[in-house]
Design a protein around this motif. Sequence first.
Motif, mmCIF file in Angstrom:
data_model
loop_
_atom_site.group_PDB
_atom_site.id
_atom_site.type_symbol
_atom_site.label_atom_id
_atom_site.label_comp_id
_atom_site.label_asym_id
_atom_site.label_seq_id
_atom_site.Cartn_x
_atom_site.Cartn_y
_atom_site.Cartn_z
ATOM 1 N N GLY A 168 3.062 15.956 -3.700
ATOM 2 C CA GLY A 168 2.936 14.180 -3.510
ATOM 3 C C GLY A 168 3.096 13.968 -2.364
ATOM 4 O O GLY A 168 2.461 12.945 -1.891
ATOM 5 N N ALA A 169 3.944 14.448 -1.437
ATOM 6 C CA ALA A 169 3.926 14.169 0.173
ATOM 7 C C ALA A 169 2.695 14.272 0.911
ATOM 8 O O ALA A 169 2.358 13.353 1.531
ATOM 9 C CB ALA A 169 4.877 15.041 0.939
ATOM 10 N N VAL A 170 1.864 15.289 0.498
ATOM 11 C CA VAL A 170 0.393 15.548 1.071
ATOM 12 C C VAL A 170 -0.240 14.277 0.540
ATOM 13 O O VAL A 170 -1.187 13.820 1.374
ATOM 14 C CB VAL A 170 -0.109 16.728 0.692
ATOM 15 N N LEU A 171 -0.343 13.968 -0.833
ATOM 16 C CA LEU A 171 -1.255 12.938 -1.267
ATOM 17 C C LEU A 171 -0.802 11.516 -0.669
ATOM 18 O O LEU A 171 -1.550 10.606 -0.231
ATOM 19 C CB LEU A 171 -0.973 12.712 -2.793
ATOM 20 N N VAL A 172 0.536 11.256 -0.500
ATOM 21 C CA VAL A 172 1.246 10.125 0.129
ATOM 22 C C VAL A 172 0.466 9.946 1.512
ATOM 23 O O VAL A 172 -0.152 8.752 2.159
ATOM 24 C CB VAL A 172 2.355 10.038 0.135
ATOM 25 N N PHE A 173 0.650 11.133 2.433
ATOM 26 C CA PHE A 173 -0.089 11.050 3.854
ATOM 27 C C PHE A 173 -1.555 10.980 3.697
ATOM 28 O O PHE A 173 -1.930 10.008 4.653
ATOM 29 C CB PHE A 173 0.204 12.396 4.408
ATOM 30 N N ALA A 174 -2.234 11.387 2.966
ATOM 31 C CA ALA A 174 -3.705 11.190 2.597
ATOM 32 C C ALA A 174 -3.967 9.695 2.460
ATOM 33 O O ALA A 174 -4.899 9.211 3.081
ATOM 34 C CB ALA A 174 -4.323 12.253 1.549
ATOM 35 N N VAL A 175 -3.410 9.120 1.317
ATOM 36 C CA VAL A 175 -3.639 7.957 1.123
ATOM 37 C C VAL A 175 -3.278 6.728 2.273
ATOM 38 O O VAL A 175 -3.978 5.996 2.526
ATOM 39 C CB VAL A 175 -2.802 7.422 -0.047
ATOM 40 N N GLY A 176 -2.168 6.973 3.034
ATOM 41 C CA GLY A 176 -1.791 6.450 4.070
ATOM 42 C C GLY A 176 -2.822 6.686 5.263
ATOM 43 O O GLY A 176 -3.023 5.635 5.911
ATOM 44 N N PHE A 177 -3.425 7.871 5.353
ATOM 45 C CA PHE A 177 -4.417 8.047 6.501
ATOM 46 C C PHE A 177 -5.601 7.191 6.179
ATOM 47 O O PHE A 177 -6.190 6.659 7.274
ATOM 48 C CB PHE A 177 -4.593 9.476 6.393
ATOM 49 N N LEU A 178 -5.979 7.087 5.100
ATOM 50 C CA LEU A 178 -7.187 6.415 4.626
ATOM 51 C C LEU A 178 -6.901 4.801 4.625
ATOM 52 O O LEU A 178 -7.491 3.941 5.127
ATOM 53 C CB LEU A 178 -7.668 6.802 3.602
ATOM 54 N N GLY A 192 -4.017 2.921 5.443
ATOM 55 C CA GLY A 192 -3.435 2.165 6.360
ATOM 56 C C GLY A 192 -4.350 1.578 7.503
ATOM 57 O O GLY A 192 -4.358 0.356 7.915
ATOM 58 N N PRO A 193 -5.486 2.374 8.025
ATOM 59 C CA PRO A 193 -6.421 1.930 8.951
ATOM 60 C C PRO A 193 -7.437 0.884 8.148
ATOM 61 O O PRO A 193 -7.745 -0.108 8.894
ATOM 62 C CB PRO A 193 -7.020 3.250 9.490
ATOM 63 N N THR A 194 -7.811 0.994 6.950
ATOM 64 C CA THR A 194 -8.591 0.033 6.238
ATOM 65 C C THR A 194 -7.789 -1.082 6.118
ATOM 66 O O THR A 194 -8.523 -2.208 6.528
ATOM 67 C CB THR A 194 -8.986 0.666 4.883
ATOM 68 N N GLY A 243 0.829 -1.090 0.025
ATOM 69 C CA GLY A 243 -0.021 -0.132 -0.035
ATOM 70 C C GLY A 243 0.991 1.306 0.164
ATOM 71 O O GLY A 243 0.601 2.263 -0.785
ATOM 72 N N ALA A 244 2.054 1.307 0.792
ATOM 73 C CA ALA A 244 2.967 2.289 0.890
ATOM 74 C C ALA A 244 3.529 2.418 -0.350
ATOM 75 O O ALA A 244 3.654 3.740 -1.026
ATOM 76 C CB ALA A 244 3.851 2.289 2.210
ATOM 77 N N LEU A 245 3.800 1.491 -1.105
ATOM 78 C CA LEU A 245 4.692 1.654 -2.487
ATOM 79 C C LEU A 245 3.666 2.062 -3.410
ATOM 80 O O LEU A 245 3.985 3.075 -4.047
ATOM 81 C CB LEU A 245 5.182 0.229 -2.867
ATOM 82 N N LEU A 246 2.439 1.653 -3.597
ATOM 83 C CA LEU A 246 1.376 2.245 -4.638
ATOM 84 C C LEU A 246 1.033 3.488 -4.312
ATOM 85 O O LEU A 246 0.954 4.364 -5.209
ATOM 86 C CB LEU A 246 0.325 1.204 -4.533
ATOM 87 N N ALA A 247 1.212 3.702 -3.080
ATOM 88 C CA ALA A 247 0.604 5.301 -2.727
ATOM 89 C C ALA A 247 1.690 6.300 -3.203
ATOM 90 O O ALA A 247 1.444 7.447 -3.702
ATOM 91 C CB ALA A 247 0.426 5.456 -1.042
#
Length: 548
Positions: free
Chosen positions: A441-451, A453-455, A414-418
């Motif tokens: 890009g960093a903001v988008l990575v954080f946003a994807v990780g925020f959603l 990772g918990p999912t 997930g982190a790699l694809l994000a």
Amino acid sequence: MVSWYDPLVLAQTGVRSIISATIGSQADRRLLDALAAPKVEPSDFSVDAAGRPREELWLDYVADMGDGWDSTYTIAQTVSRPTLTLKDETGTTHETRGGEVLVFGGDEVYPTASVGEYEERTVKPWTAAMRGQRPAPHLFAIPGNHDWYDGLVSFMRLFCQGRHPAGWETHQRRSYFAVKLPHGWWLIGTDMQLESDLDEPQVHYFQEIAKRMREEDRIILCLAEPAWLVAQVRAPKERSYLNNNLDFLEEQVFGKKVSVFLTGDIHHYRRHANAEGRQKIIAGGGGAFLHPTHVPRKESELAEGFTQRKTFPAAEESRRLCWRTLGFVGHNPKFGVLTGLLYLLLSWMQVADLREGGTVTWNLGRVLGAALVNPGVILLSALLVLGLIGFADARFGRGRWVAGVLHGCAHLAGALLAFWAAFAISGAVLPLGSVPQQLLGAVLVFAVGFLLGPTLMGLYLLLSLNGFGAHPNEAFSALAIPDWKNFLRLRIDKDGRLWLYPIGIRRVPRAWKPGETAREPEWVADDKDATPPELIEPPIVIGLLHPH
């Protein structure tokens, strides 16, 4: 409700748990308390204030409270009413009275014990609930593992020094107690400490109490944890400690006088009984988050012919509630911040590796290749996978490593694809390699990780619990469900029979308004969706000779 996946709460609770376990194994507080209060004398409620034998007595048993306000206050308010008229599942109406004796069955506060936490999460809700209601009951309490997280200091100060928190009258001087009840009944409360162990002074105390019992006397035994159930899923060493304690009390101290075992620790209602009519009841619904009832599945393995008779909620409802873990981030947003930062850190380590000839490439293969040769990424990835292997439930058995590795690899993928998608998208709208593009890009990575990772965590817990019966505590603590609360009301009638009324509340109120008069509790429910208290099942009656 306590947010168990808040990184700060996790860290604080973990540290307190480690410290208390170390102190508990090296310096057992119970030994000092026994020296300070050497007298072995049960509290006597078999007679009234004038010394006349009581014909009947009402008691209430509440365990696992001091979590969220809505759930803890709802139970406190229900217990504090002078009377309760309740219907069981057959439609029969039963009149009950508030107990003259109140028993706290362990874990009186969450997440860790301290004077401030007890005051805020337990004493204040009960004080507000009891205003204008019946006289404050006589209180007895046993500690659970969360009460031990400060070495039992706050518990002893609150319940064992003759104080009157919330107006209660306390009697015990140790963390365990004995109460003599009418018609040959006894109420016994034990303290197993964090090591699941009975200390020698406690054994001596109960041996002395047992000498005062008649052959025909019967016992209601209060325990901090349900040894008969957790022994199915704990490690062999823990199972032996739990079973040895229970077997010792039954066989070496009290004999077969124990008719009812009461416990909390697991936050739902579950009753087992055998052909003799002996009862083993879990009633841990005093305010803490709900635990699932559809695990464990091996009900036939309980000893002495005990079989499951009732759960609240039903197993089907419990399985359905587990699907809420897919909304993990909504229940635990601070955990999303943690996974967002983790994904961002994994991504940020690779940025410098993607420069070739002064240009930046965002080809997926190139991103994967850069990750596989970056020492920092490899180290952090290894730590993540090892951490999730350690997190994996022992109920997986030999498959624990597989579960942890798959869970860890899912987050790494997930982190790699994000990383790839976020920087590819930002590169399409901003100059590739520029500072604004990398920040976006960093903001988008954080946003994807925020959603994401918990999912992924929620999906892992859902599959683990509903598929393999693993992670029941982790899955339902994430949901912090305040509903499906319960407590027990007990009555010893004039004929010496013991009546057990299991009382449940399916949905607690979420909204409150001030009580209008001094005869009302400080707060009254203002939520049309809340449900009234009801009997979970018809009363269980234990007679003089033939329990049923």
